[in-house]
Motif scaffolding. Structure first.
Motif, PDB file in Angstrom:
ATOM      1  N   ALA A 174      51.398  37.441  38.125  1.00 39.89           N
ATOM      2  CA  ALA A 174      50.633  36.236  38.448  1.00 39.89           C
ATOM      3  C   ALA A 174      49.272  36.240  37.769  1.00 39.89           C
ATOM      4  N   LEU A 175      48.570  37.368  37.847  1.00 34.98           N
ATOM      5  CA  LEU A 175      47.262  37.439  37.212  1.00 34.98           C
ATOM      6  C   LEU A 175      47.378  37.457  35.694  1.00 34.98           C
ATOM      7  N   GLY A 176      48.520  37.957  35.185  1.00 30.70           N
ATOM      8  CA  GLY A 176      48.762  37.871  33.754  1.00 30.70           C
ATOM      9  C   GLY A 176      48.863  36.428  33.295  1.00 30.70           C
ATOM     10  N   ALA A 177      49.512  35.581  34.119  1.00 30.69           N
ATOM     11  CA  ALA A 177      49.591  34.159  33.792  1.00 30.69           C
ATOM     12  C   ALA A 177      48.201  33.521  33.822  1.00 30.69           C
ATOM     13  N   VAL A 178      47.390  33.920  34.808  1.00 28.77           N
ATOM     14  CA  VAL A 178      46.020  33.413  34.885  1.00 28.77           C
ATOM     15  C   VAL A 178      45.234  33.824  33.643  1.00 28.77           C
ATOM     16  N   ALA A 179      45.370  35.095  33.254  1.00 22.59           N
ATOM     17  CA  ALA A 179      44.653  35.591  32.079  1.00 22.59           C
ATOM     18  C   ALA A 179      45.081  34.862  30.815  1.00 22.59           C
ATOM     19  N   GLY A 180      46.376  34.506  30.736  1.00 19.28           N
ATOM     20  CA  GLY A 180      46.859  33.801  29.568  1.00 19.28           C
ATOM     21  C   GLY A 180      46.283  32.405  29.446  1.00 19.28           C
ATOM     22  N   VAL A 181      45.975  31.789  30.574  1.00 16.60           N
ATOM     23  CA  VAL A 181      45.446  30.412  30.569  1.00 16.60           C
ATOM     24  C   VAL A 181      43.920  30.406  30.506  1.00 16.60           C
ATOM     25  N   ALA A 182      43.286  31.256  31.344  1.00 13.37           N
ATOM     26  CA  ALA A 182      41.821  31.188  31.491  1.00 13.37           C
ATOM     27  C   ALA A 182      41.092  32.398  30.943  1.00 13.37           C
ATOM     28  N   GLY A 183      41.804  33.386  30.410  1.00 13.86           N
ATOM     29  CA  GLY A 183      41.155  34.583  29.905  1.00 13.86           C
ATOM     30  C   GLY A 183      41.133  35.682  30.948  1.00 13.86           C
ATOM     31  N   THR A 184      41.008  36.928  30.474  1.00 15.01           N
ATOM     32  CA  THR A 184      41.049  38.062  31.403  1.00 15.01           C
ATOM     33  C   THR A 184      39.880  38.048  32.389  1.00 15.01           C
ATOM     34  N   GLY A 185      38.770  37.431  32.008  1.00 16.06           N
ATOM     35  CA  GLY A 185      37.629  37.395  32.912  1.00 16.06           C
ATOM     36  C   GLY A 185      37.899  36.652  34.199  1.00 16.06           C
ATOM     37  N   ALA A 186      38.835  35.689  34.169  1.00 17.48           N
ATOM     38  CA  ALA A 186      39.129  34.900  35.367  1.00 17.48           C
ATOM     39  C   ALA A 186      39.846  35.717  36.432  1.00 17.48           C
ATOM     40  N   VAL A 187      40.472  36.821  36.014  1.00 17.49           N
ATOM     41  CA  VAL A 187      41.251  37.631  36.950  1.00 17.49           C
ATOM     42  C   VAL A 187      40.387  38.166  38.088  1.00 17.49           C
ATOM     43  N   PHE A 188      39.162  38.557  37.783  1.00 19.23           N
ATOM     44  CA  PHE A 188      38.362  39.303  38.748  1.00 19.23           C
ATOM     45  C   PHE A 188      37.719  38.419  39.818  1.00 19.23           C
ATOM     46  N   PRO A 189      37.133  37.254  39.498  1.00 20.45           N
ATOM     47  CA  PRO A 189      36.673  36.394  40.590  1.00 20.45           C
ATOM     48  C   PRO A 189      37.812  35.860  41.447  1.00 20.45           C
ATOM     49  N   ILE A 190      38.985  35.627  40.833  1.00 20.00           N
ATOM     50  CA  ILE A 190      40.137  35.197  41.632  1.00 20.00           C
ATOM     51  C   ILE A 190      40.553  36.310  42.594  1.00 20.00           C
ATOM     52  N   SER A 191      40.575  37.552  42.107  1.00 19.51           N
ATOM     53  CA  SER A 191      40.901  38.682  42.989  1.00 19.51           C
ATOM     54  C   SER A 191      39.871  38.812  44.111  1.00 19.51           C
ATOM     55  N   ALA A 192      38.593  38.610  43.778  1.00 23.02           N
ATOM     56  CA  ALA A 192      37.547  38.660  44.807  1.00 23.02           C
ATOM     57  C   ALA A 192      37.760  37.561  45.841  1.00 23.02           C
ATOM     58  N   GLY A 193      38.204  36.389  45.379  1.00 26.92           N
ATOM     59  CA  GLY A 193      38.485  35.300  46.321  1.00 26.92           C
ATOM     60  C   GLY A 193      39.624  35.649  47.250  1.00 26.92           C
ATOM     61  N   LEU A 194      40.696  36.263  46.729  1.00 27.80           N
ATOM     62  CA  LEU A 194      41.819  36.667  47.577  1.00 27.80           C
ATOM     63  C   LEU A 194      41.376  37.707  48.603  1.00 27.80           C
ATOM     64  N   MET A 195      40.477  38.588  48.201  1.00 34.52           N
ATOM     65  CA  MET A 195      39.972  39.588  49.132  1.00 34.52           C
ATOM     66  C   MET A 195      39.119  38.954  50.225  1.00 34.52           C
ATOM     67  N   SER A 196      38.381  37.922  49.865  1.00 35.58           N
ATOM     68  CA  SER A 196      37.605  37.195  50.878  1.00 35.58           C
ATOM     69  C   SER A 196      38.528  36.529  51.882  1.00 35.58           C
ATOM     70  N   VAL A 197      39.628  35.965  51.378  1.00 36.96           N
ATOM     71  CA  VAL A 197      40.636  35.369  52.282  1.00 36.96           C
ATOM     72  C   VAL A 197      41.209  36.443  53.194  1.00 36.96           C
ATOM     73  N   ALA A 198      41.499  37.614  52.631  1.00 35.65           N
ATOM     74  CA  ALA A 198      42.038  38.711  53.430  1.00 35.65           C
ATOM     75  C   ALA A 198      41.057  39.138  54.516  1.00 35.65           C
ATOM     76  N   CYS A 199      39.774  39.182  54.185  1.00 34.66           N
ATOM     77  CA  CYS A 199      38.754  39.574  55.158  1.00 34.66           C
ATOM     78  C   CYS A 199      38.694  38.579  56.320  1.00 34.66           C
ATOM     79  N   VAL A 200      38.677  37.286  55.983  1.00 33.81           N
ATOM     80  CA  VAL A 200      38.658  36.250  57.017  1.00 33.81           C
ATOM     81  C   VAL A 200      39.925  36.329  57.867  1.00 33.81           C
ATOM     82  N   ALA A 201      41.080  36.514  57.208  1.00 32.98           N
ATOM     83  CA  ALA A 201      42.345  36.594  57.939  1.00 32.98           C
ATOM     84  C   ALA A 201      42.340  37.775  58.894  1.00 32.98           C
ATOM     85  N   TYR A 202      41.807  38.904  58.447  1.00 33.46           N
ATOM     86  CA  TYR A 202      41.765  40.075  59.324  1.00 33.46           C
ATOM     87  C   TYR A 202      40.908  39.808  60.558  1.00 33.46           C
ATOM     88  N   VAL A 203      39.715  39.251  60.351  1.00 32.43           N
ATOM     89  CA  VAL A 203      38.806  38.998  61.475  1.00 32.43           C
ATOM     90  C   VAL A 203      39.426  37.998  62.454  1.00 32.43           C
TER      91      VAL A 203
END
Length: 418
Positions: free
Chosen positions: A380-409
């Protein structure tokens, strides 16, 4: 979560602090630590060996794909076998398969046989990993579960730091055959070290059977409904362990992004050697695993897991922003500190949400979440990197982690996770 599952997450208070480092637990740590060394040595050796045999990079990549794919396929069955056939039996079978496959590398195999041996090793890895972690959770006092799992994970960090270096040094000095022979010898030693665990594992199995025989008919029926009579997914995924496991699923997308794209992204920003990132991350994982369990016991699990997820997200953003190696190393330290706290904490919640008779399935559920997340995340992140560049992978991953944090709480406040 069932009432029984909730009750199991709160161990009875005692005035005496139960020990984690019992002789059987140390024995298990040493044995599994040797197998971890073998694993990371082979991760470094096998793809290079295939390439030096003249195969394409695609075929060399299959040495990893088949290994992980076999582990993912067998993971659901491994949990059931551990619960029904016993921890020790499954652990020894898994370690024996792993060791036998390693011995085949000493021979000059055709490529198809090399790939088959790698798949066989993946099967052994899945059986051994689930059985070892389940036996460990039987040995660790419930009041110190996260702490004990963290200690067990330190061996992985240590192996990850020095085993690839050792493998490449042996290859460069003596050649592949000697390097593979050393790995095989370590595997054999690991098998012999496990022998004393047979007695304690049988005693724990007998205790589990005795506890099961004391349960009332209604409770016993309730334990059997999901796994045996429900839909297929309920026979694979533990009905209580999936909640903390789903949090880990979201978090491991970020690990897939780091493993796959971080080096290329750093190189594109003028950081030629991103290796210190992994060194900083590995060291902080070890530090965190040694301390987070005790902090969780003192202040509560939420005060370890939620800040840990925040640190992981900060690490992802640090990678994305890093202008030089020093910032990249700080990002690695933040990510490792968070991962070292979160993984044992969520693993302990998954295990304690299930009864002793379902701990194998609970552990396999947790590990399946990690394995599938990395496999899906890489694509999935490979597809993101192909469209938006490898740099987009990391803020998207940070966003998923933020969702995980909220979900846990949120799930914790509603009583769905501990």
């Amino acid at each position: 979560m069932s009432a029984a599952g909730t009750a199991r997450q709160t161990p009875p208070a005692t005035g005496r602090r139960e020990p984690v480092f019992t002789l059987p637990f140390v024995n298990l740590m040493v044995a599994n630590g040797l197998l971890r060394v073998c694993t990371y040595m082979l991760i470094a050796l096998v793809p290079l060996y295939a390439l030096d045999r003249g195969v394409s990079t695609t075929v060399a990549g299959l040495t990893t794909t088949l290994y992980m794919g076999a582990a993912v396929v067998l993971r659901p069955l491994s949990g059931k076998l551990v619960d029904t056939r016993g921890r020790y039996a499954v652990m020894v079978v898994g370690a024996s398969l792993y060791c036998a496959a390693t011995g085949l590398y000493v021979l000059t195999l055709p490529i198809w046989a090399l790939l088959a041996a790698r798949a066989l090793q993946g099967f052994g890895f899945a059986l051994n990993g689930t059985a070892v972690m389940t036996l460990a959770t039987d040995l660790i006092p419930e009041s110190r579960m996260s702490e004990g799992i963290g200690y067990l994970g330190v061996e992985q960090t240590v192996a990850q730091l020095f085993a690839p270096w050792l493998a490449l040094e042996l290859r460069g000095t003596y050649g592949y055959r000697t390097a593979f022979a050393v790995v095989f010898a370590l595997g054999v030693v690991n098998l012999f070290i496990r022998i004393p665990l047979r007695t304690v594992a049988r005693r724990l199995d007998a205790r589990r059977r005795e506890e099961a025989s004391r349960r009332g008919p209604a409770e016993e029926a309730a334990e059997q409904v999901g796994p045996e009579k429900g839909p297929l997914w309920s026979r694979i995924v533990d009905r209580d362990a999936w909640r903390p496991s789903s949090i880990m699923f979201l978090l491991m997308f970020g690990a897939a992004g780091i493993n796959t794209f971080m080096a290329a992204y750093a190189t594109g920003h003028g950081i030629a050697n991103s290796g210190p990132f992994f060194t900083a991350s590995g060291l902080m994982v070890a530090v965190s695993r040694l301390t987070a369990g005790r902090l969780g016991r003192r202040f509560g699990t939420v005060w370890v897991i939620a800040p840990g997820i925040a640190l992981m997200a900060a690490g992802q953003l640090g990678i994305w922003w890093s202008p030089d190696l020093s910032v990249l190393m700080l990002a690695g330290a933040a990510y490792g500190l968070g991962m070292g706290a979160v993984q044992p904490g969520l693993n302990s919640l998954a295990v304690l949400s299930a009864g002793r008779e379902r701990r194998g399935r609970a552990n396999s559920t947790f590990f399946m979440a990690m394995d599938l997340s990395q496999a899906i995340g890489a694509v999935a992140l490979g597809a993101v990197a192909g469209v938006a560049g490898t740099g987009a992978v990391f803020p998207i991953s940070a966003g998923l982690m933020s969702v995980a944090c909220v979900a846990y709480v949120v799930l914790r406040r509603r009583g769905f996770v501990g």
